[in-house]
Each structure stands twice: as C-alpha cells, then as structure tokens.
Design a protein around this motif. Structure first.
Motif, PDB file in Angstrom:
ATOM      1  N   ILE A  26      93.610 -28.540  22.903  1.00 39.42           N
ATOM      2  CA  ILE A  26      92.646 -29.380  22.194  1.00 39.42           C
ATOM      3  C   ILE A  26      91.318 -29.177  22.898  1.00 39.42           C
ATOM      4  N   THR A  27      90.391 -28.564  22.176  1.00 36.29           N
ATOM      5  CA  THR A  27      89.052 -28.324  22.690  1.00 36.29           C
ATOM      6  C   THR A  27      88.152 -29.417  22.141  1.00 36.29           C
ATOM      7  N   VAL A  28      87.532 -30.184  23.014  1.00 41.53           N
ATOM      8  CA  VAL A  28      86.630 -31.255  22.614  1.00 41.53           C
ATOM      9  C   VAL A  28      85.206 -30.732  22.749  1.00 41.53           C
ATOM     10  N   VAL A  29      84.471 -30.729  21.640  1.00 37.96           N
ATOM     11  CA  VAL A  29      83.083 -30.265  21.610  1.00 37.96           C
ATOM     12  C   VAL A  29      82.186 -31.482  21.419  1.00 37.96           C
ATOM     13  N   ASN A  31      79.027 -32.891  20.280  1.00 33.18           N
ATOM     14  CA  ASN A  31      77.815 -32.711  19.477  1.00 33.18           C
ATOM     15  C   ASN A  31      76.989 -33.988  19.423  1.00 33.18           C
ATOM     16  N   CYS A  32      77.306 -34.927  20.295  1.00 30.34           N
ATOM     17  CA  CYS A  32      76.557 -36.185  20.367  1.00 30.34           C
ATOM     18  C   CYS A  32      75.306 -35.980  21.229  1.00 30.34           C
ATOM     19  N   GLY A  33      74.382 -36.865  21.114  1.00 33.38           N
ATOM     20  CA  GLY A  33      73.169 -36.801  21.922  1.00 33.38           C
ATOM     21  C   GLY A  33      73.327 -37.438  23.286  1.00 33.38           C
ATOM     22  N   VAL A  34      74.548 -37.874  23.605  1.00 36.90           N
ATOM     23  CA  VAL A  34      74.826 -38.525  24.885  1.00 36.90           C
ATOM     24  C   VAL A  34      76.071 -37.888  25.505  1.00 36.90           C
ATOM     25  N   THR A  35      76.285 -38.138  26.775  1.00 37.34           N
ATOM     26  CA  THR A  35      77.461 -37.639  27.472  1.00 37.34           C
ATOM     27  C   THR A  35      78.720 -38.261  26.880  1.00 37.34           C
ATOM     28  N   ALA A  36      79.746 -37.444  26.704  1.00 38.61           N
ATOM     29  CA  ALA A  36      81.040 -37.910  26.208  1.00 38.61           C
ATOM     30  C   ALA A  36      82.034 -37.929  27.358  1.00 38.61           C
ATOM     31  N   ASN A  37      83.035 -38.756  27.229  1.00 38.89           N
ATOM     32  CA  ASN A  37      84.068 -38.873  28.251  1.00 38.89           C
ATOM     33  C   ASN A  37      85.443 -38.816  27.576  1.00 38.89           C
ATOM     34  N   PRO A  38      85.852 -37.600  27.110  1.00 39.82           N
ATOM     35  CA  PRO A  38      87.144 -37.496  26.421  1.00 39.82           C
ATOM     36  C   PRO A  38      88.316 -37.701  27.376  1.00 39.82           C
ATOM     37  N   TYR A  64      87.518 -35.846  31.143  1.00 42.74           N
ATOM     38  CA  TYR A  64      86.401 -34.972  31.502  1.00 42.74           C
ATOM     39  C   TYR A  64      85.104 -35.721  31.246  1.00 42.74           C
ATOM     40  N   THR A  65      84.048 -35.268  31.875  1.00 45.91           N
ATOM     41  CA  THR A  65      82.696 -35.702  31.549  1.00 45.91           C
ATOM     42  C   THR A  65      82.023 -34.501  30.904  1.00 45.91           C
ATOM     43  N   VAL A  66      81.561 -34.653  29.653  1.00 43.99           N
ATOM     44  CA  VAL A  66      81.033 -33.535  28.887  1.00 43.99           C
ATOM     45  C   VAL A  66      79.607 -33.853  28.438  1.00 43.99           C
ATOM     46  N   GLY A  70      78.212 -29.548  25.320  1.00 40.09           N
ATOM     47  CA  GLY A  70      79.272 -28.972  26.138  1.00 40.09           C
ATOM     48  C   GLY A  70      80.642 -29.155  25.507  1.00 40.09           C
ATOM     49  N   SER A  71      81.659 -28.649  26.205  1.00 36.68           N
ATOM     50  CA  SER A  71      83.033 -28.791  25.710  1.00 36.68           C
ATOM     51  C   SER A  71      84.008 -28.877  26.878  1.00 36.68           C
ATOM     52  N   ALA A  72      85.218 -29.314  26.582  1.00 36.97           N
ATOM     53  CA  ALA A  72      86.303 -29.403  27.553  1.00 36.97           C
ATOM     54  C   ALA A  72      87.601 -29.071  26.827  1.00 36.97           C
TER      55      ALA A  72
END
Length: 185
Positions: A26-29, A31-38, A64-66, A70-72
């Motif tokens: 599962i690749t998390v991309v 595309n938000c304008g803020v940092t994501a934490n999947p 992860y912190t993305v 970015g992606s994880a």
C-alpha cells in the motif's frame, strides 16, 4: 578471508530480500497541502474478530510522516487484515483509525473462495478525501474515490452508515497493491 566476505554478502542479500519481500503493497501518496501521518492497523482481532489468531502479523513500521507531495509504502504479508488511515497532525484518530476516513482491506490469500477485498470507509467519520487505485489491475479490482463526506455509496461507506457493501470491491487471489492518494489523485 574470502569465505567471510562471501558469507557476509549472502547474509546481507538474504536480509535485503526479506526486507523487500511482501505480498501486498500500500503506497500512500500525500497530495494534501499539509504533512500526513499514515498509519496501518491490524484489525484481525477487533473488527474481523472471527480471524483472530488466523492471520499473519505485520512487523513493519506502523506509521510514517509524509511531507506534501511525498509518499510512503507499507509492505504487508498475505493473510493480513487491517486498515490504513491518516492521523494528520492531531490525535483525533485512535490507533485503529476510529473517527477517521480509512482504507480497509482483507488480504486473505490462498483460502478457497476468499478474494482480496478493500473499501474506503467514512463510517466513523470523514476526515480526509481518498482514492484507492489497485495495481496491477487484476480482474475485478476497482478504483474507489471519495473526496467529500457525501460521495457515492458505491465509492465509500458514508458517515454513520455501513450501507449495503456497494463500496466494497473484491479481486482475485493474486497479490495486490493499492496506491492510496490522500486529498486528490
């Protein structure tokens, strides 16, 4: 001396192969304008209690912190049942994704009549728009898209309502990867 080098190389190769070997990705991309934490959570003993003790454990990173753009990648084993969700910059979501938009999946490879399945769910709350794109495109796999809390019932479970399973998609027993786009594809 040469034997030690060859053994070291062989050991490193086995370790490397074990690290990258996975049955599902599962690749998390972001595309938000803020940092994501999947995050990834095992739900085999909670929401899928009937599978408790019968699924494989995921031993990789749970979050992860993305940065934006970015992606994880979560590399998951066969027979893993769980969900991926974005906790964002707050702790509003529980460690199992409670109160969050999420991607739920059932990777029960190998069982007779058990396909791979996944869905987008906002049942516990809409927090982030998502799109789940399967790869490779196996027969039966469908892209699911939900960027608002009121998206179509065949795309995601709506807030507070489990619906009629129209949001769920099932694929063949082949290994499956999913690219999960956060905010927009």
């Amino acid at each position: 001396m040469v034997k030690v080098s060859i053994l070291s190389f062989a050991s490193a190769l086995v370790t490397y192969t074990g690290m990258v070997a996975a049955d599902h990705w599962i690749t998390v991309v972001n595309n938000c304008g803020v940092t994501a934490n999947p995050w990834v959570a095992d739900t085999s003993c909670t929401y899928s209690a009937a599978r408790c003790g019968q699924t494989n454990a995921y031993t990789g990173p749970t979050s992860y912190t993305v940065a934006p753009g970015g992606s994880a990648i979560f590399m998951l084993p066969n027979n893993f049942v769980g969900r991926v969700f974005d906790k964002g910059s707050s702790s509003a979501c529980g460690t199992d994704g409670w109160d969050c938009s999420l991607l739920e999946f059932n990777f029960d490879n190998g069982a007779a009549a058990t396909d791979q399945s996944y869905d987008l769910s906002n049942i516990q709350g809409f927090t982030r728009g998502m799109q789940a794109v399967p790869w490779p495109s196996n027969a039966g796999c469908q892209t699911k898209t939900c960027f608002a809390s009121n998206c179509a019932l065949d795309q995601a479970y709506p807030p507070g309502n489990e619906g009629d399973n129209a949001a769920n998609t099932s694929c063949g027993a082949a290994n499956l990867g999913i690219t999960l786009y956060l905010c927009a594809a």
